[in-house]
Enzyme design. Structure first.
Site, PDB file in Angstrom:
ATOM      1  N   GLY A  61     -18.482 -48.044  -6.689  1.00  0.00           N
ATOM      2  CA  GLY A  61     -19.554 -47.556  -6.949  1.00  0.00           C
ATOM      3  C   GLY A  61     -19.472 -45.910  -5.762  1.00  0.00           C
ATOM      4  O   GLY A  61     -19.762 -45.121  -6.303  1.00  0.00           O
ATOM      5  N   GLU A  62     -17.711 -46.127  -5.778  1.00  0.00           N
ATOM      6  CA  GLU A  62     -17.526 -44.639  -5.993  1.00  0.00           C
ATOM      7  C   GLU A  62     -17.333 -44.185  -6.850  1.00  0.00           C
ATOM      8  O   GLU A  62     -16.908 -42.844  -6.940  1.00  0.00           O
ATOM      9  CB  GLU A  62     -16.474 -44.639  -4.430  1.00  0.00           C
ATOM     10  CG  GLU A  62     -17.337 -45.021  -2.949  1.00  0.00           C
ATOM     11  CD  GLU A  62     -17.096 -46.503  -2.771  1.00  0.00           C
ATOM     12  OE1 GLU A  62     -18.122 -47.708  -1.748  1.00  0.00           O
ATOM     13  OE2 GLU A  62     -16.672 -47.252  -3.814  1.00  0.00           O
TER      14      GLU A  62
END
Length: 449
Positions: A61-62
């Site tokens: 996600g990051e």
């Protein structure tokens, strides 16, 4: 404090060793990058004379979050070198796929020797931590090395805040050493300040995840994958993304109940964790449905009679959302706290998710406030939602259009973040930006206490 932490980390590693060994043997996890993690033996930069932006993203996600920031920064600052670190194996694989030939490596663990070695090798101008990475030794070492430290797209959930509050005394110096905390909303800002971040260093930018979301269903990646899977214009695609058990079973049950009346319905399933791909494959085998694996489409080709596709490839979910008309965002019927629902919203899909979405509370509030998503509390409600989307096309299209408009309205966080980082690079952290009054109140309350 540094040596106390070192001892604590060693004890934690010893305690976790049986699990790490089991996961390494059983699932192939935790095999790579140990020299970088334990000793800080990271790759060497091309030239340490050029300014450097070190971006750290824990996992998938990051890693996805960084894309618009990297594009904007490199366009404005072509003389800077960007290096990217990550923590998980899946995050590393995606970063290699998305950002090579930039330097990509595993981040050092928070031992004094490993973080100091990595900082000495890389010599970054700014260390940028995505969302919530409060590692005391790493941040302290960066401060001693003269490296500015920034947290971007900062988020601090109520659960995390309660946990950190128990060790607020230990964290105070760590937060005070962070030069910039760029947060998604006012609520997160107040929590960071309450824990010890100086109010003058906390800035509101909004969520960068809105900027990184593609809004074009005709993008090359989505077109390529849709063709590979044999998705036709007449198909109605239900995508259950980032799922955990038992959400795959629930989605499959919904498909099996509705597909006899809706033969154009197609189901795509993307489990959140790669180690569960085979488990979900076994579930599909037992169900008796005709299905395929995404990983075998290039060699086997698409089966026109298979109406279920297991997406067992990491890093493609963002493009697959563009192929669906109906979305169920997983991790929301169990205890994980939800997953990112911005990507399907940006494509204008009719979005549903379960009630357990505390990790994305702010995004959920925005979507529900605009009547741009539906909460389904169990299998029956998911079936009713999908059935309504199939029967009432205007309901689905209006739901999706409102979601897409919301994403468009929320964009701009990356530009604001880049501006703040540029100011930080000039060693002049936004002196003209006054702290928000409510944040100052939390800072005063903390000092009084």
């Amino acid at each position: 404090m540094a040596y106390v932490l070192n001892v604590a980390y060693v004890l934690l590693l010893i305690a976790a060793a049986p699990y790490l060994l089991y996961s390494r043997i059983r699932h192939g996890k935790y095999r790579d990058g140990w020299r970088q993690k334990l000793w800080g033996d990271v790759p060497r930069r091309r030239s340490r004379r050029t300014p450097c932006l070190w971006l750290h993203a824990v996992s998938v996600g990051e890693v996805n979050l960084l894309q618009p920031l990297i594009a904007r920064w490199e366009k404005s600052h072509p003389d800077w070198e960007i290096v990217i670190s990550t923590t998980t194996q899946t995050g590393y694989a995606l970063a290699q796929k998305r950002y090579a030939p930039r330097m990509i490596f595993y981040a050092p663990l928070d031992f004094t020797w490993s973080v100091e070695t990595s900082l000495r090798i890389i010599r970054p101008t700014i260390l940028v931590l995505a969302e919530l990475e409060l590692w005391p030794n790493w941040i302290a070492a960066a401060q001693r090395a003269g490296t500015k430290v920034a947290v971007i797209n900062g988020r601090l959930s109520a659960k995390s805040f309660r946990g950190y509050s128990r060790i607020a005394g230990w964290l105070h110096s760590t937060l005070a050493a962070i030069d910039l905390v760029a947060v998604q909303n006012t609520e997160y800002a107040e929590r960071f300040v309450a824990l010890g971040a100086p109010a003058k260093n906390v800035c509101l930018t909004g969520s960068m995840k809105f900027d990184g979301a593609s809004m074009d269903r005709g993008n090359p990646a989505t077109r390529k994958l849709s063709a590979l899977a044999g998705i036709q214009d007449s198909d109605v695609v239900l995508l259950a993304g980032s799922t955990q058990a038992p959400e795959e079973q629930i989605a499959l049950d919904v498909f099996q109940k509705l597909s006899p009346q809706h033969p154009n319905l197609k189901l795509l399933i993307t489990p959140r964790h790669p180690e569960r791909f085979d488990e979900v494959a076994a579930l599909l085998d037992r169900s008796g449905v005709r299905w395929q694996r995404r990983s075998r489409l290039e060699t086997a080709g698409s089966d026109p009679l298979a109406r279920v596709l297991l997406i067992d490839v990491v890093g493609e979910l963002g493009a697959w959302w563009g192929a669906c008309q109906i979305a169920f965002v997983g991790g929301s019927l169990g205890r994980r706290g939800g997953q990112n629902m911005i990507e399907p919203a940006a494509y204008g899909a009719a979005i549903s998710f379960g009630p357990n979405t505390w990790n994305f509370k702010d995004v959920v509030q925005l979507l529900l406030g605009k009547q741009a998503a539906i909460v389904v509390r169990d299998a029956a409600e998911l079936q009713s939602f999908v059935a309504r989307c199939l029967v009432e096309s205007t309901f689905a299209s209006h739901l999706g259009q409102r979601a897409k408009e919301l994403v468009l309205q929320q964009q701009g966080a990356t530009d604001r973040t880049v501006t703040l980082l540029e100011t930080l690079a000039a060693k002049n952290l936004a002196p003209t930006l006054p702290a928000h009054p409510s944040w100052k109140k939390h800072e005063n309350k903390r000092r009084a206490g």
